[in-house]
Design an enzyme around this catalytic site. Structure first.
Site, mmCIF file in Angstrom:
data_model
loop_
_atom_site.group_PDB
_atom_site.id
_atom_site.type_symbol
_atom_site.label_atom_id
_atom_site.label_comp_id
_atom_site.label_asym_id
_atom_site.label_seq_id
_atom_site.Cartn_x
_atom_site.Cartn_y
_atom_site.Cartn_z
ATOM 1 N N HIS A 126 9.299 46.914 -45.335
ATOM 2 C CA HIS A 126 10.053 47.252 -46.532
ATOM 3 C C HIS A 126 9.863 48.661 -47.044
ATOM 4 C CE1 HIS A 126 11.361 43.313 -45.956
ATOM 5 N NE2 HIS A 126 12.371 43.635 -46.741
ATOM 6 N N GLU A 167 18.953 35.107 -38.308
ATOM 7 C CA GLU A 167 17.790 35.984 -38.123
ATOM 8 C C GLU A 167 16.605 35.244 -37.516
ATOM 9 O OE1 GLU A 167 16.562 37.606 -41.900
ATOM 10 O OE2 GLU A 167 16.842 35.718 -42.947
ATOM 11 N N ASP A 199 14.546 40.578 -38.784
ATOM 12 C CA ASP A 199 13.747 39.389 -38.496
ATOM 13 C C ASP A 199 14.054 38.836 -37.116
ATOM 14 O OD1 ASP A 199 11.919 38.837 -40.600
ATOM 15 O OD2 ASP A 199 13.627 38.514 -41.919
ATOM 16 N N CYS A 224 23.626 42.992 -40.896
ATOM 17 C CA CYS A 224 23.076 43.710 -42.050
ATOM 18 C C CYS A 224 21.629 44.116 -41.827
ATOM 19 C CB CYS A 224 23.213 42.877 -43.326
ATOM 20 S SG CYS A 224 22.246 41.360 -43.282
HETATM 21 C C1 PEP Z 1 16.942 41.175 -41.622
HETATM 22 O O1 PEP Z 1 16.003 40.400 -41.419
HETATM 23 O O2 PEP Z 1 17.518 41.824 -40.729
HETATM 24 C C2 PEP Z 1 17.439 41.403 -42.995
HETATM 25 C C3 PEP Z 1 18.525 42.095 -43.229
HETATM 26 O O3 PEP Z 1 16.737 40.897 -44.008
HETATM 27 P P1 PEP Z 1 15.348 41.482 -44.562
HETATM 28 O O4 PEP Z 1 15.133 42.836 -43.954
HETATM 29 O O5 PEP Z 1 15.491 41.519 -46.044
HETATM 30 O O6 PEP Z 1 14.354 40.467 -44.095
HETATM 31 MG MG MG Z 2 15.351 38.992 -42.903
#
Ligand code: PEP
Ligand code: MG
Length: 585
Positions: free
Chosen positions: A191, A433, A457, A504
């Site tokens: 993150h 994911e 993920d 995404c």
């Molecule tokens: C992902 O896992 O690709 C996603 C978009 O969600 P996050 O990064 O919030 O886990």
């Molecule tokens: Mg994710």
């Protein structure tokens, strides 16, 4: 001058002075302070000692009430130590005379005491060593542990160097003054990177020893393209990076011209480009970057930005604001995805041993229906205001999706009974994911109204690589053939089931993966706002046939490294300006 290397996770060059966030769980490095700063440092020391004594007094009272006098004695011993001048005076002297930080003074004094106890051998003295270490942690927590509030109070533009940057820290800090981040921990799609990209500031993670080697206030350069972190640069290096920064700025300025142009390939295939957001305020940036809506709203930041659970009204205000700012464009709200790297396990009563595989996301929501329904009520109320879609994260089995949808339907009924307006036909989709969902995508396509592929993920779970762990970051690869096969299968199933599919995950905003995704059949991408213009520029410079050839060629290479370098070269050929800043140096 000293050059360190890490993993680049958000492009651009930052030049500024270091703001070092210490980690009280580790050895505290010896850092010098200016003589003029000694009084302020002494005040910090005194206030940390006072806060520790107050905290210990409360713990002692509580323990006495619960467990009796004997159990509370240990805290009297701790309080006694902190009130003992023979212990606190050396700390003060270290600050005043040796000109070191308050945290180092505490650390060094208590470490010396622990060493003296340890020299007496095992038995009772061992317990004393533990007591002293415990006390040191407590005082240090008051000096350096409150990094959340320290980050919130950054007063001047600075480059933040930290052992790690938790989502809660990221949510709390003063964004105006942060020029860039460097962390020692972290992987490519952790993150820190997501956050930095959303803010459009450079970041480098997995940069070993960054916080130990940097002194607060020293000049630092971060290169979010190569992963270089340069401490105390010489004049020639500074001049070189200023030039690169200027070139990057000009490249981005040129992209502004694309804003009003359609996002379509050279052979006129339209590609929908939307934005990923963590906060409603980011919508302005998404629209300015030419985004046609929000493809992923990560609502967990509503939980992380404050200490208590958001109320239905908190949720509603945030969602209504997004709908208003989007002015009729679509908003995809993902229900909360807390857990794993987005959940401060310290807050949990029983921290999980393996949180990435634990009670996170939709699993957590289904186990906490009250919390889940509060969020769904707010999403549904907002759906009466404009085009809103709801999306469940980490769906692993079809039953899980059905259960989540069932709860949503219950909430729709409740709201209708209460006479509250909702969009009863709201589209209900899911993130793909988890490999199980991608492998059995046809089963899910019968139930979900849309898919959004979360490569972050998906890569982590397919390759068994913790996305936040710097030790295995080299193995993290969205172009690995197993991941590619899962993306391909998901797109195929969505098309057979006649439902929309988008991506995404971070790879949607990373130029080198865009041709791969288009070649696999994706026609809708969602990425952080600062990434959108360059993605559009690339989309407008390729044909779908070219992208399909890229997939074909990549599939014939026999190593992840070969695929990565091939994708980078293929992208560089199409859009050299995006990579040129450094190669021209
Ligand atoms: C992902 O896992 O690709 C996603 C978009 O969600 P996050 O990064 O919030 O886990
Ligand atoms: Mg994710």
């Amino acid at each position: 001058m000293r050059e360190l290397r890490g993993i680049p996770v958000s492009p651009g060059v930052a030049i500024g002075s270091a703001f070092v966030v210490e980690d009280q769980k580790r050895r505290i490095p010896k850092r010098a302070i200016a003589p003029a700063d000694a009084p302020a440092e002494l005040a910090r020391l005194d206030s940390a000692l006072r806060a520790s004594i107050a905290e210990l007094t409360a713990v002692r009272a509580h323990t006495k009430a619960e467990l009796g006098d004997e159990a509370a004695k240990i805290f009297s011993f701790h309080i006694g130590m902190l009130a003992d001048k023979s212990l606190t005076l050396p700390m003060r002297h270290a600050v005043e005379n040796d000109l070191v930080t308050a945290e180092y003074a505490v650390f060094a004094t208590l470490q010396a005491l622990a060493d003296r106890f340890a020299a007496f051998g095992e038995g009772a003295f061992k317990t004393k060593v533990d007591d002293v270490n415990d006390l040191a942690q407590r005082v240090l927590k008051h000096l350096v542990g409150e990094s959340v509030s320290r980050l919130a109070n950054i007063k001047q533009p600075a480059v933040v160097l930290s052992r790690d940057l938790t989502p809660s820290q990221a949510a709390a800090f003063n964004r105006e003054h942060v020029l860039g981040f460097v962390t020692e921990a972290g992987g490519r799609t952790g993150h820190t990177g997501i956050f930095a990209r959303a803010l459009g500031i450079p970041a480098v993670v997995a940069c070993k020893q960054a916080t130990e080697l940097a002194t607060p206030g020293t000049p630092v350069i971060i290169d979010g393209e190569s992963g270089a972190v340069i401490l105390d640069p010489d004049l020639a290096t500074l001049a070189r990076y200023r030039k690169i920064r200027e070139r990057d700025r000009l490249f981005r300025l040129k992209l502004d011209d694309l804003r009003e142009l359609p996002c379509q390939t050279l052979d006129a295939v339209p590609i929908d480009l939307q934005g990923n957001i963590e906060f409603p305020e980011e919508i302005a940036q998404v629209l300015a970057a030419g985004g046609t809506g929000v493809g992923l709203y990560r609502t967990e930041y509503l939980y992380l930005a404050q200490d208590k659970e958001p109320t239905e009204e908190d949720h509603y205000q945030a969602y209504a604001r997004c709908v208003g700012l989007l002015g009729g464009r679509p908003l995809t709200i993902r229900t909360m995805d807390l857990g794993a790297d987005k959940y401060t396990q310290e807050r949990a009563d029983n921290p999980e041993r393996n949180p990435m595989l634990g009670c996170r996301s939709i699993r957590y929501c289904l186990q906490n229906p009250g919390l889940f329904k509060r969020q769904l009520r707010a999403i549904l109320r907002a759906s009466a205001l404009g085009p809103v879609r709801v999306m469940f994260p980490l769906v692993t089995t079809p039953e899980e999706f059905r259960r989540a949808r069932f709860v949503l339907n219950e909430v729709i009924e409740d709201l209708r009974d209460e006479g509250v307006a909702v969009d009863a036909n709201i589209k209900v989709g899911m993130m793909v994911e988890v490999p199980s969902a991608a492998i059995c995508a046809e089963m899910f396509a019968n139930q979900a109204d849309f898919f959004s592929i979360g490569t972050n993920d998906l890569v982590q779970y397919t390759l068994a690589v913790d996305r936040t762990n710097e030790q295995v970051a080299g193995m993290y690869n969205p172009a690995n053939p197993a991941v590619v096969a899962l993306v391909r299968n998901t797109v195929r199933a969505a098309s057979a089931g006649n439902i929309p599919v988008s991506c995404c995950g971070e790879s949607a905003g990373e130029l080198e993966y865009v041709m791969l995704l288009l070649g696999l059949g994706l026609r809708s991408l969602s990425a952080s706002a600062p990434a959108l213009p360059a993605v559009k520029r690339l989309v407008r410079s390729v044909t779908i046939e070219q992208c399909e050839q890229v997939v074909e060629k990549a599939s014939r290479l026999d190593s992840d490294a070969a695929v990565s370098s091939y994708l980078r070269d293929a992208t560089r050929k199409i859009i050299p300006e995006a990579f040129d800043g450094r190669s021209a140096e």
